[in-house]
Design a protein around this motif. Structure first.
Motif, PDB file in Angstrom:
ATOM      1  N   LEU A 198       0.760  -1.173   0.116  1.00  0.00           N
ATOM      2  CA  LEU A 198      -0.123  -0.030   0.075  1.00  0.00           C
ATOM      3  C   LEU A 198       0.734   1.417  -0.026  1.00  0.00           C
ATOM      4  N   ALA A 199       0.339   2.282  -0.673  1.00  0.00           N
ATOM      5  CA  ALA A 199       0.974   3.495  -0.797  1.00  0.00           C
ATOM      6  C   ALA A 199       1.008   4.359   0.493  1.00  0.00           C
ATOM      7  N   THR A 200      -0.052   4.066   1.038  1.00  0.00           N
ATOM      8  CA  THR A 200      -0.136   5.052   2.424  1.00  0.00           C
ATOM      9  C   THR A 200       0.674   4.622   3.474  1.00  0.00           C
ATOM     10  N   ASN A 201       1.130   5.856   4.233  1.00  0.00           N
ATOM     11  CA  ASN A 201       2.255   5.632   5.357  1.00  0.00           C
ATOM     12  C   ASN A 201       1.563   5.061   6.562  1.00  0.00           C
ATOM     13  N   ARG A 202       0.431   5.047   6.859  1.00  0.00           N
ATOM     14  CA  ARG A 202      -0.075   4.113   8.094  1.00  0.00           C
ATOM     15  C   ARG A 202      -1.505   3.420   7.540  1.00  0.00           C
ATOM     16  N   THR A 203      -1.802   2.247   8.222  1.00  0.00           N
ATOM     17  CA  THR A 203      -2.739   1.464   7.864  1.00  0.00           C
ATOM     18  C   THR A 203      -3.030   0.497   9.369  1.00  0.00           C
ATOM     19  N   LYS A 204      -4.254   0.014   9.219  1.00  0.00           N
ATOM     20  CA  LYS A 204      -4.726  -0.758  10.258  1.00  0.00           C
ATOM     21  C   LYS A 204      -5.008  -2.024   9.523  1.00  0.00           C
ATOM     22  N   LEU A 205      -5.236  -2.042   8.432  1.00  0.00           N
ATOM     23  CA  LEU A 205      -5.576  -3.328   7.655  1.00  0.00           C
ATOM     24  C   LEU A 205      -4.639  -4.543   7.974  1.00  0.00           C
ATOM     25  N   LEU A 210      -5.232   3.019  -1.928  1.00  0.00           N
ATOM     26  CA  LEU A 210      -5.492   4.430  -1.255  1.00  0.00           C
ATOM     27  C   LEU A 210      -7.028   4.277  -0.648  1.00  0.00           C
ATOM     28  N   THR A 211      -7.937   3.485  -1.772  1.00  0.00           N
ATOM     29  CA  THR A 211      -9.343   3.520  -1.361  1.00  0.00           C
ATOM     30  C   THR A 211      -9.846   2.793  -0.351  1.00  0.00           C
ATOM     31  N   ARG A 234       7.178   7.943  -3.544  1.00  0.00           N
ATOM     32  CA  ARG A 234       8.431   7.202  -4.197  1.00  0.00           C
ATOM     33  C   ARG A 234       7.536   5.956  -4.740  1.00  0.00           C
ATOM     34  N   SER A 235       6.414   5.317  -3.914  1.00  0.00           N
ATOM     35  CA  SER A 235       5.596   4.226  -4.349  1.00  0.00           C
ATOM     36  C   SER A 235       4.808   4.764  -5.376  1.00  0.00           C
ATOM     37  N   VAL A 236       4.134   5.853  -5.609  1.00  0.00           N
ATOM     38  CA  VAL A 236       3.570   6.365  -6.834  1.00  0.00           C
ATOM     39  C   VAL A 236       4.266   6.612  -8.033  1.00  0.00           C
ATOM     40  N   TYR A 237       5.642   6.910  -7.757  1.00  0.00           N
ATOM     41  CA  TYR A 237       6.461   7.156  -8.863  1.00  0.00           C
ATOM     42  C   TYR A 237       6.969   5.703  -9.428  1.00  0.00           C
ATOM     43  N   ARG A 238       7.143   4.661  -8.535  1.00  0.00           N
ATOM     44  CA  ARG A 238       7.496   3.343  -9.084  1.00  0.00           C
ATOM     45  C   ARG A 238       6.308   2.636  -9.823  1.00  0.00           C
ATOM     46  N   LEU A 281      -3.670  12.016  -3.398  1.00  0.00           N
ATOM     47  CA  LEU A 281      -2.610  11.948  -4.538  1.00  0.00           C
ATOM     48  C   LEU A 281      -1.725  13.219  -4.607  1.00  0.00           C
ATOM     49  N   GLU A 282      -2.476  14.305  -4.019  1.00  0.00           N
ATOM     50  CA  GLU A 282      -1.509  15.577  -4.242  1.00  0.00           C
ATOM     51  C   GLU A 282      -0.072  15.839  -4.007  1.00  0.00           C
ATOM     52  N   PRO A 283       0.057  15.506  -2.371  1.00  0.00           N
ATOM     53  CA  PRO A 283       1.531  15.470  -2.158  1.00  0.00           C
ATOM     54  C   PRO A 283       2.499  14.580  -3.399  1.00  0.00           C
ATOM     55  N   ALA A 284       2.044  13.497  -3.669  1.00  0.00           N
ATOM     56  CA  ALA A 284       2.892  12.548  -4.635  1.00  0.00           C
ATOM     57  C   ALA A 284       3.115  13.352  -5.705  1.00  0.00           C
TER      58      ALA A 284
END
Length: 457
Positions: free
Chosen positions: A29-36, A242-243, A206-210, A259-262
């Motif tokens: 996941l591209a997110t920096n945090r998750t509880k999944l 992201l969703t 970096r995840s979005v770039y790759r 997505l804006e910061p990436a």
């Protein structure tokens, strides 16, 4: 042994690599945090067919996310550099893994590095008819965990302070899933643009770039890499993971905001020229206009053909430049040339083959000396090389060794000097290879590179 981190200057960065299956599937996941602890996706974005994957973390763990994608890049790059066999282990210090992952050197990162390897080990991936072998169109189903096992090797070392706490000198042994190492060994990898990665500071960027970089190369089955690409926004966000974190209310606006910061980072790094949104609701799309050229993926067939003759690293480099037909034709010509009297004049067979691959017009005859190229015809070179030399130049070797000594402690490199000299003196390695390839390695990884050069003799 490395006690200090190396500065991540563009000129000193390692050549990072992605394995093409995991890069295409985008399993982190591209997110920096998750509880999944579980997610799944089923979508199609490129010309290689549908992506269907299910990700499940063990009890007490969450799924890989954020920085874990950088660590995955470091593991793949380490496996490439060490030419790890299926079922084999990567052996490196925590400092080396941090560097190969493109991460900053600090105590906080070492703690996060340990957590990341735990997530990569204790997460199961179920991939349904989406794992490709050697770039072939036929996909198969596999189940794997990216890291099969990992452990600390020097936990009993009295010189290590606070042995329960990871630090730069912590010696790691990491065993990747055999499916992954097999894919890496057959050359199903691609180089990444270190300069662009070095300018993007956040893991999500970096995840979005790759993901975007690879999608750009797989979006069409044939033809040039596009300068502009349009993607369905919901599927693109699903692909990035992201969703899972966004409520249904105002979902499109929240996707754009996420997505804006990436996007900003990719524009600042000079990779993206423009981003545009169009359409409404679930039909909304995002269009990317690219400003930077794309790194070409490795042609696995070319890598396999060249590795026995040139070694791992040079074969991979050429496999991003040359076609299979060209390489097979030149290899046949190379074998014929070695059957002639000209073979007695060859000081370095790898050097000769390299020159034939990049300048085939010089070798129109296999019965005599290479023909001189026309003065108006520039000779294309992929990198500076002096494989075909009149005699070994001891002064040049000493100068190169002195430069390397400035980057490494003298005690670390002195033990390797006799082996380097014998390889160079015998025409098996060049000054260019010494200065370029060894300079990018940590001292503890030099012995493995020298072993590969010696085995190729």
């Amino acid at each position: 042994m490395v006690s200090k981190g190396l500065p991540m200057k563009p000129s000193r960065q390692a050549q990072y690599h992605d394995e093409l299956n995991l890069a295409r599937l985008n399993v982190i996941l591209a997110t920096n945090r998750t509880k999944l602890q579980h997610w799944q996706k089923k979508l199609q974005l490129d010309a290689f067919g549908e992506i269907a994957i299910e990700c499940t973390a063990a009890n007490g763990h969450v799924v890989p996310h954020g920085l874990d994608n950088d660590v995955l890049m470091g593991l793949i790059t380490g496996a490439v550099l060490q030419n790890v066999e299926p079922g084999g282990e990567i052996r490196l210090t925590a400092s080396e893994l941090v560097r190969l992952s493109g991460l900053p050197y600090c105590e906080r990162v070492f703690h996060r590095l340990e957590d990341s390897l735990e997530r990569l080990q204790w997460t199961a991936l179920k991939i349904s008819e989406a794992w490709l072998d050697e770039g072939k169109q036929h996909a198969r189903s596999v189940k794997l965990s990216i890291v099969s096992k990992h452990w600390v090797e020097n936990v009993e070392d009295a010189a290590v302070k606070n042995p329960g706490q990871w630090q730069g000198v912590t010696k790691l042994v990491i065993r990747l899933d055999p499916e992954l190492t097999r894919s890496i060994r057959i050359g199903y990898i691609r180089p990444l643009n270190s300069a662009i990665l070095g300018q993007i500071k956040q893991p999500m960027g970096r995840s979005v770039y790759r993901a975007l970089s690879l999608l750009r190369t797989t979006s069409t089955a044939n033809g040039p890499i596009p300068l502009r690409m349009e993607l369905p926004l919901v599927a693109w966000a699903d692909h990035l993971g992201l969703t899972h974190h966004l409520p249904a209310l105002n979902r499109m606006q929240k996707i754009q905001r996420a997505l804006e910061p990436a996007h900003t980072a990719l524009q600042s790094a000079g990779y993206l020229k423009d981003i545009e949104y169009s359409g409404r609701g679930d039909d909304k799309t995002v269009s990317y206009t690219f400003a930077a050229a794309e790194m070409q993926p490795v042609n696995p067939e070319v890598a396999q053909l060249l590795k026995p003759h040139l070694g791992e690293q040079r074969a991979i480099q050429l496999a991003t430049e040359l076609t299979s037909d060209h390489v097979r034709k030149v290899l046949a010509q190379f074998e014929r040339l070695l059957q002639t009297d000209y073979s007695r004049k060859v000081r370095s067979r790898p050097g000769l083959l390299h020159d034939m691959l990049i300048s085939p017009e010089k070798y129109n005859s296999v019965t005599g000396l290479p023909e001189k190229p026309s003065a108006r015809q520039p000779v294309r070179e992929l990198m500076p090389i002096n494989d075909v030399m009149p005699t070994p130049n001891e002064a040049a070797f000493e100068m190169t060794f002195k430069v390397l000594s400035k980057d490494w402690k003298e005690a670390n490199i002195r033990q390797f000097k006799p082996r380097m000299w014998e390889l160079y003196k015998g025409g098996h390695i060049t000054i260019s290879a010494l200065s370029r390839q060894l300079a990018d390695l940590e001292p503890s990884m030099v012995a493995a590179q020298l072993d590969r050069w010696e085995e190729a003799i």
